[in-house]
Design an enzyme around this catalytic site. Sequence first.
Site, short mmCIF file in Angstrom:
data_model
loop_
_atom_site.label_atom_id
_atom_site.label_comp_id
_atom_site.label_asym_id
_atom_site.label_seq_id
_atom_site.Cartn_x
_atom_site.Cartn_y
_atom_site.Cartn_z
N CYS A 185 52.77 -57.97 16.27
CA CYS A 185 53.15 -58.55 14.98
C CYS A 185 53.79 -57.46 14.14
CB CYS A 185 51.93 -59.08 14.25
SG CYS A 185 51.06 -60.35 15.17
N LYS A 243 63.99 -57.39 34.86
CA LYS A 243 65.04 -57.74 33.89
C LYS A 243 65.45 -59.19 34.07
CE LYS A 243 64.70 -55.21 31.73
NZ LYS A 243 63.99 -53.97 31.71
N GLU A 281 62.73 -61.59 32.79
CA GLU A 281 62.62 -61.57 31.32
C GLU A 281 63.73 -62.37 30.66
OE1 GLU A 281 62.60 -57.12 31.11
OE2 GLU A 281 61.18 -57.51 29.54
N LYS A 329 58.62 -56.72 21.65
CA LYS A 329 59.20 -55.42 22.02
C LYS A 329 58.12 -54.39 22.28
CE LYS A 329 62.47 -52.43 22.72
NZ LYS A 329 63.01 -52.48 24.08
N TRP A 380 53.25 -62.83 16.20
CA TRP A 380 53.45 -63.04 17.64
C TRP A 380 52.10 -63.55 18.12
CZ3 TRP A 380 51.88 -61.69 22.55
CH2 TRP A 380 52.83 -61.84 23.58
N ASN A 386 48.07 -56.81 12.08
CA ASN A 386 48.69 -56.56 13.38
C ASN A 386 47.60 -56.03 14.29
OD1 ASN A 386 50.37 -55.82 15.50
ND2 ASN A 386 51.02 -53.90 14.55
N GLY A 387 47.32 -56.75 15.39
CA GLY A 387 46.26 -56.32 16.31
C GLY A 387 45.43 -57.51 16.75
N GLU A 438 62.66 -53.18 39.05
CA GLU A 438 63.16 -53.19 37.67
C GLU A 438 64.21 -54.30 37.49
OE1 GLU A 438 62.37 -52.25 34.89
OE2 GLU A 438 64.18 -52.25 33.68
N HIS A 454 57.84 -59.42 57.55
CA HIS A 454 56.38 -59.52 57.49
C HIS A 454 55.93 -60.62 56.54
CE1 HIS A 454 56.17 -55.93 59.91
NE2 HIS A 454 57.09 -55.41 59.12
N ARG A 502 61.04 -57.12 17.50
CA ARG A 502 59.78 -56.83 18.19
C ARG A 502 59.10 -58.10 18.68
NH1 ARG A 502 57.48 -51.80 16.42
NH2 ARG A 502 55.42 -52.68 16.70
C1 F6R Z 1 60.73 -54.69 29.98
C2 F6R Z 1 60.00 -54.02 28.93
C3 F6R Z 1 58.54 -53.85 29.10
C4 F6R Z 1 58.12 -52.45 28.59
C5 F6R Z 1 56.59 -52.30 28.64
C6 F6R Z 1 56.18 -50.91 28.22
O1 F6R Z 1 62.07 -54.81 29.67
O2 F6R Z 1 60.55 -53.64 27.95
O3 F6R Z 1 58.14 -54.04 30.42
O4 F6R Z 1 58.74 -51.50 29.41
O5 F6R Z 1 56.01 -53.24 27.79
O6 F6R Z 1 56.65 -50.62 26.95
P1 F6R Z 1 56.74 -49.15 26.42
O7 F6R Z 1 57.75 -48.44 27.24
O8 F6R Z 1 57.14 -49.28 25.00
O9 F6R Z 1 55.38 -48.52 26.60
#
Ligand code: F6R
Length: 631
Positions: A2, A506, A509, A626, A82, A108-109, A502, A525, A29
């Site tokens: 949040c 992407k 997401e 984020k 959020w 926030n939390g 990765e 396998h 975020r």
């Molecule tokens: C994917 C993404 C998340 C972050 C993960 C860790 O695109 O952004 O998987 O990589 O939540 O976040 P940080 O790097 O901020 O610890």
Amino acid sequence: MCGIVGIITNEKRNLLPEIISSLKNLEYRGYDSTGIAILDDGQLKRVRRIGAPSDVFPPKEITEELRVSEEGFLIAIGHNRWATHGKPSKENAHPHFDCGGNIAVVHNGTILNHEDLRKELITLGHTFLSTTDTEVIPHMIEQKIKEGLSIKDAFLDTASSLEGSFGLAIISTDDPNRLLLVKHGSPLLFGVLKNTLIAASSTNAILAYTNTFISLSDGEYADLSVEEGSVSYKIGTILDREEFIKKEATIITDRSLEDMSKGDYESFMKKEIHEQPSVFRTTLLGRFNEETGDAVLGGLIDYEDVLRNAKQILTVACGTAHNASMVGGALIEALAGVPVRNEIASEFRYKKIPLNTADTVLFAISQSGETADTLESVKEAKRKGFKTFGIVNVVGSAIAEEVDAGVYARAGFEIGVASTKAFTAQLAVFYLLAIKLARERGMTAQKGRGLLLELEEIPSLMSTTIENTEDVVRELALRYAKQNIRTINFLGRGIHVPIGIEAALKFKELTYLEAGSYPLGELKHGPIAVIDKDALSVVIMPHDELFALNKNLLEQILSKNGSVIVATDEVGAKNLSEQDVDIIIIPTLKNTLLYPLIEILPLQLFAYYYAIALGNNVDKPRNLAKSVTVE
Ligand code: F6R
């Protein structure tokens, strides 16, 4: 997750445009609903709506709705929610009030003991209007005020009974010249201007007004007030309330307001993908000595001996940062011969790992520097006696502060929720770290120099990769997005495996479609069972010593009528010209260890254009935040 904002000033004005603009700057975020409370004319006024502040809070309309006094007001708080406890709804949106409507709280939390607290408060006669964990807080404060405490003591006593994590801001009609903050586990800071203080859960919310801020540590509170016409603040701890602490202000130098604009790009994500060559250059800047062939990581300078004697490296991270650490692990093992164990932070913190803390060092990797699981892993590792280091992007963030030492990724401000430029910046740090560890373990100066020179070439190779692949990738993404692909998998071997993982992350997401990833050799396998005409395999296979073997596996996918896209170099592309596959051609590299740095770029673009074709929001994909500051 949040976002919190609060403003207190000694100059009466309509603070709504400022609070709304700060909330907008936290929107990236993640949010599902948003709300504001102001103290105007002795009354607490509130507006809450589902959606993003940019969409649902036109300042003029909100000013009219709240019937803001002509001369303005001194205090406001705001929140982007959020959802964790209870669905996104107006009732669940913050700020939350007590029964009397005198206290407003933004949080926030997560409060872990909220159920017990709620039951207790209900027996005391309090009425709850939301299903959130947060709502217990204003009611607890109200209860304690009824029992005779001041607003500040009621607030801090409440904070000390909460379990979980919180960054809290409260205002109250009982003390209309005061904004109180407390932090435990979730980030909280305030920007300092001459006549105004701006509290926020992230510096991004204050950057438009000031680059000077004070960050609270766990267990600390801040009492921001307007007295005798001027604003002032006091900082103390929940346990020692009257012993005030002097804290140094921090100046933000690694970001500017321009970073928060899309410039000529249609989305932040596209901008950030295209920024990767220049980010890579910035991450390397001043961090190597070409003459001696050494990587120079200033942040680790006090721990040279520890790193030289380390027999094992442990990485902890989540999501994309974990994927970067898997590439990093492969590099360190290949170049320096130091074994690396890559742990997902949410697993590591609850795991018993029989490692010798004396010769194992821990690296925590995080873009935001706020991720709860990574932060807690660092704390747990420190308790166990590990030396802890960070590869963090956000300067002064919680993880950066918690580790013993570290290296900043220098990716700049990343707004797109799906991480792109932070990933390649983290890889840049890992290449430098691998060279450093290798040089300390017998790699010659000449070899070190050779590698550093190759790294210097990467930014221009990245630019060429983007220029040469973007059109092809767009066309492929649009075509496959129309085809109703049932399953998509990203495959590779060795150092390409984490790039496949990765790329799949992407893709998931952004497109909201299920995507997988596994080492190409695993095909037979089990995974080959899913291959049919509706299955797409994206194979990352530059021309290396395993090319023939990989080509054989690729033919097996084709024999089951699967569709295939291959990401390969010029030599590989020539070799596959007879195959019925789509090809993305990346530049040919002499050193195959460097391929991850360029092969991820078209795969980020593939996810991007596929999502665009589906009409998805690429900067703020659904359900994502984020920075994941709760477990
Ligand atoms: C994917 C993404 C998340 C972050 C993960 C860790 O695109 O952004 O998987 O990589 O939540 O976040 P940080 O790097 O901020 O610890």
